[in-house]
Design a protein around this motif. Structure first.
Motif, PDB file in Angstrom:
ATOM      1  N   LEU A  64      -1.591  -1.392  -4.093  1.00 53.34           N
ATOM      2  CA  LEU A  64      -2.850  -0.521  -3.890  1.00 53.34           C
ATOM      3  C   LEU A  64      -2.644   0.587  -3.175  1.00 53.34           C
ATOM      4  CD1 LEU A  64      -5.561  -3.211  -2.657  1.00 53.34           C
ATOM      5  CD2 LEU A  64      -4.923  -2.493  -5.023  1.00 53.34           C
ATOM      6  N   LEU A 121      -9.032   0.751 -11.140  1.00 53.56           N
ATOM      7  CA  LEU A 121     -10.210   0.835 -10.622  1.00 53.56           C
ATOM      8  C   LEU A 121     -11.262   1.767 -11.374  1.00 53.56           C
ATOM      9  CD1 LEU A 121      -8.893   1.415  -7.044  1.00 53.56           C
ATOM     10  CD2 LEU A 121      -9.133  -0.566  -8.163  1.00 53.56           C
ATOM     11  N   THR A 135      -0.776  -3.536 -10.258  1.00 55.15           N
ATOM     12  CA  THR A 135      -1.883  -2.616  -9.935  1.00 55.15           C
ATOM     13  C   THR A 135      -3.236  -2.601 -10.729  1.00 55.15           C
ATOM     14  OG1 THR A 135       0.071  -1.020  -9.293  1.00 55.15           O
ATOM     15  CG2 THR A 135      -2.131  -0.095  -9.457  1.00 55.15           C
ATOM     16  N   ARG A 167     -17.015  -2.477  -5.107  1.00 53.14           N
ATOM     17  CA  ARG A 167     -15.794  -2.585  -4.164  1.00 53.14           C
ATOM     18  C   ARG A 167     -15.698  -4.044  -3.514  1.00 53.14           C
ATOM     19  NH1 ARG A 167     -13.950   0.676  -6.785  1.00 53.14           N
ATOM     20  NH2 ARG A 167     -13.060   2.871  -6.314  1.00 53.14           N
ATOM     21  N   VAL A 200       0.980  -1.102   0.032  1.00 52.08           N
ATOM     22  CA  VAL A 200       0.069  -0.112  -0.123  1.00 52.08           C
ATOM     23  C   VAL A 200       0.972   1.224   0.005  1.00 52.08           C
ATOM     24  CG1 VAL A 200      -2.100  -0.999   1.168  1.00 52.08           C
ATOM     25  CG2 VAL A 200      -0.252   0.209   2.568  1.00 52.08           C
ATOM     26  N   HIS A 257       2.446   3.780 -10.036  1.00 51.74           N
ATOM     27  CA  HIS A 257       2.517   2.340 -10.124  1.00 51.74           C
ATOM     28  C   HIS A 257       3.602   1.826 -10.978  1.00 51.74           C
ATOM     29  CE1 HIS A 257       0.104   3.677 -13.421  1.00 51.74           C
ATOM     30  NE2 HIS A 257       0.427   2.343 -13.922  1.00 51.74           N
ATOM     31  N   GLU A 287      -6.857   6.340  -3.262  1.00 49.94           N
ATOM     32  CA  GLU A 287      -7.863   6.411  -4.400  1.00 49.94           C
ATOM     33  C   GLU A 287      -7.824   7.683  -5.140  1.00 49.94           C
ATOM     34  OE1 GLU A 287     -11.775   5.034  -3.006  1.00 49.94           O
ATOM     35  OE2 GLU A 287     -11.190   3.337  -3.060  1.00 49.94           O
ATOM     36  N   LEU A 314      -9.480  -9.665  -5.562  1.00 48.41           N
ATOM     37  CA  LEU A 314      -8.206  -9.462  -5.374  1.00 48.41           C
ATOM     38  C   LEU A 314      -7.613 -10.486  -4.004  1.00 48.41           C
ATOM     39  CD1 LEU A 314      -7.823  -5.588  -5.158  1.00 48.41           C
ATOM     40  CD2 LEU A 314      -7.073  -7.246  -7.038  1.00 48.41           C
ATOM     41  N   SER A 357      -9.567  -1.809   1.011  1.00 43.14           N
ATOM     42  CA  SER A 357      -8.141  -2.251   0.551  1.00 43.14           C
ATOM     43  C   SER A 357      -7.302  -3.121   1.425  1.00 43.14           C
ATOM     44  CB  SER A 357      -7.491  -0.794   0.263  1.00 43.14           C
ATOM     45  OG  SER A 357      -7.769  -0.278  -0.800  1.00 43.14           O
TER      46      SER A 357
END
Length: 421
Positions: free
Chosen positions: A156, A113, A110, A135, A90, A99, A160, A142, A176
Motif C-alpha cells: 500500500l 484505489l 497492490t 475506505r 507500506v 508497485h 495516496e 484487505l 491503511s
C-alpha cells in the motif's frame, strides 16, 4: 512536524530550467526518440513474458533483466530485513510504476484505489477489488485478504498520491494502518538524468513514454525493520509514527499536506501559470514587477490585457496598475470588480479621455473614493450553495455597480443628489 512548502514537493516543469542541461537534452532528443520506438517493441515482449510465466523467482529475475533494457534499473538495500511473515508493506509514492518495481523484488499485490477494474487494471499489475465502496469497506476487504495464510503480502501507498521524493512525504492515511498490526516500511528513491521523475496531472501512459525516452531511471529500494502497533495506539498515531520513520530514512520531512491539498494546489497553479515564471523545478512562482505593471499592465499576457480592459470599462477611474495587480491575484473580472468596489482605499483619479475640450467642472478633491462602504451592500464571501444564494450575490453586485454609475453621472454633470432623486 515541520511543514515544508507544498511547491517544493512537486515538479511542475518536466524540462530543466538550466540552459546547459536543456542544450544537452536537445542534442540527446534524436537518440531518445529512437529509444522510445525500440523500447516500445521490447516492452510488448516484457508484458507477454510476465503474463506467460507463473509468479516465481525465475520470472522476476527474467523480467527484471528485460526491464533494465527498458531503462528501469532496480537496486535494493538490506534485503535480509524483509520479513516473510509480514503481510503488509507500506511505501512512499514517487511514480506510477512503484508497485511494479517492488514486485520485481518480491511477490506482492497492490489494490487499485481509483479507476475502473478491467483489463487495463490487470495489465498494469494492480489487484482488482470488486464491489468495494468507501475506505472502511476497502479496509475490511484487505483485512480479510491479509488473514489468508497463502496470500502474498499486500503493498500500500498511504500517501495516496505521488511526490517528487526530494522534499517531504504527504500525510499518511490512517485507514491503511487499520489493515494489519505488523507493517514492513519500504523506502523508495527515484533518480533520472535530464528530466523530472514525474509531473502532476500527467497520465501513466505519458510517464511511461518519458521513461522510455530518458537513458535510464534508477529505483533504489531500502527495506526497514517491521513495525508493530503499540498497545492503545490509534490508527492515525501508528500512521504518523511510520511516516516519521520513513521520512528519517529518506532524509525528507514529514508533512501534514494531504492528497486533497495537492489537488487544490495544482488547480491554483493551473490558473496562475500564464502569469508566472519559474526559476527552477518546483520553485515558487514569481510575479511580474510592480513597476512593469504600472507602465504596461498585462503586456506579457493578452488574456490579462483583455480582462483589464473589461474592468476598466466598468470602473474607468481606477488606475490600470491597481486593476492589473488585483487581476493577477484573483484571475477573475467579476471578483476584481467586487474587490475594487468594496475597497475603502483612495486612488488617484485618472484624467478622462477628451478632458481638454469643453467645460470642465471643478473638483473639490484630487482623489476619488471608489465607493462609500456605508452605502455598499456586502457581496458574498464565497460561492453560494443554492441558486437563490448565488442570485442574491449577483444582485448585490449589480446594485452596487448601478449605484456607483449613478454617482459618477451626478458628479460628472454637477447635479445635486436631491434633484436627481
Amino acid at each position: 512536524m515541520e511543514t515544508r512548502g507544498i511547491e517544493q514537493m512537486f515538479d511542475f516543469q518536466r524540462l530543466p530550467s538550466d540552459g546547459l542541461i536543456l542544450l544537452l537534452l536537445l542534442l540527446y532528443s534524436p537518440v531518445g526518440l529512437c529509444l522510445v520506438l525500440l523500447r516500445i517493441f521490447i516492452g510488448v515482449h516484457v508484458f507477454l513474458v510476465s503474463c506467460a510465466l507463473p509468479d516465481s523467482f525465475v520470472r522476476r529475475f527474467i523480467v527484471r533483466v528485460m526491464c533494465s533494457v527498458l531503462g528501469l534499473h532496480v537496486r535494493q538495500n538490506s534485503p535480509r530485513l524483509r520479513d516473510k511473515n509480514t503481510k503488509l508493506y507500506v511505501c512512499n509514492h514517487v511514480t506510477h510504476f512503484d508497485h511494479n518495481i517492488i514486485n520485481l523484488l518480491t511477490s506482492c499485490n497492490t489494490p487499485l484505489l481509483e479507476g475502473p477494474p478491467g483489463f487495463l487494471c490487470w495489465a498494469r499489475g494492480f489487484m482488482e477489488l470488486s464491489s468495494v465502496v468507501g475506505r472502511a469497506e476497502l479496509a475490511d476487504s484487505l483485512r480479510g485478504y491479509c488473514s489468508a495464510p497463502s496470500a502474498p503480502p499486500l503493498l500500500l501507498f498511504p500517501e495516496e498520491d505521488t511526490t517528487n521524493g526530494r522534499a517531504g512525504l504527504l500525510k499518511f492515511s490512517s485507514w491503511s494502518f487499520s489493515v494489519s498490526d505488523s507493517i514492513q516500511p519500504v523506502a523508495l528513491t527515484v533518480k533520472r538524468p535530464l528530466l523530472a521523475v514525474n509531473v502532476p496531472d500527467s497520465s501513466w501512459l505519458a510517464e511511461l513514454l518519458w521513461t522510455f525516452f530518458v537513458p535510464f531511471t534508477v529505483y533504489q529500494v531500502r527495506w526497514l525493520l517491521p513495525v508493530i502497533r503499540q498497545d492503545g495506539e490509534s490508527h492515525q498515531e501508528f500512521a504518523s509514527r511510520v511516516q516519521e520513520l520513513l521520512a528519517t530514512e529518506l532524509g525528507v520531512v514529514s508533512t501534514q499536506i494531504t492528497k486533497a491539498d495537492k489537488a487544490e494546489h495544482i488547480k491554483r497553479n493551473r490558473h496562475t501559470a500564464p502569469h508566472t515564471t519559474h526559476s527552477n523545478l518546483g520553485a515558487r512562482p514569481r510575479t511580474l514587477p510592480q513597476g512593469f505593471l504600472g507602465t504596461s499592465p498585462g503586456a506579457e499576457d493578452p488574456r490579462v490585457t483583455r480582462m483589464v480592459h473589461q474592468v476598466k470599462e466598468v470602473l474607468p477611474d481606477i488606475p490600470l496598475s491597481v486593476i492589473t495587480r488585483d487581476l493577477l491575484r484573483t484571475n477573475c473580472v467579476d471578483t476584481t470588480i467586487t474587490n475594487l468596489l468594496e475597497s475603502v482605499e483612495q486612488y488617484h483619479t485618472e484624467p478622462a479621455e477628451g478632458g481638454t475640450s469643453g467645460p470642465v467642472q471643478p473638483r473639490t478633491s484630487s482623489t476619488h473614493s471608489v465607493m462609500s462602504p456605508a452605502t455598499l451592500k456586502p457581496a458574498a464571501k464565497s460561492f453560494g450553495r443554492s441558486p437563490a444564494d448565488r442570485h442574491m450575490s449577483l444582485q448585490d453586485r449589480k446594485e452596487a455597480l448601478y449605484e456607483y454609475a449613478r454617482r459618477r453621472y451626478i458628479e460628472k454633470h454637477g447635479l445635486n443628489m436631491e434633484e436627481e432623486s
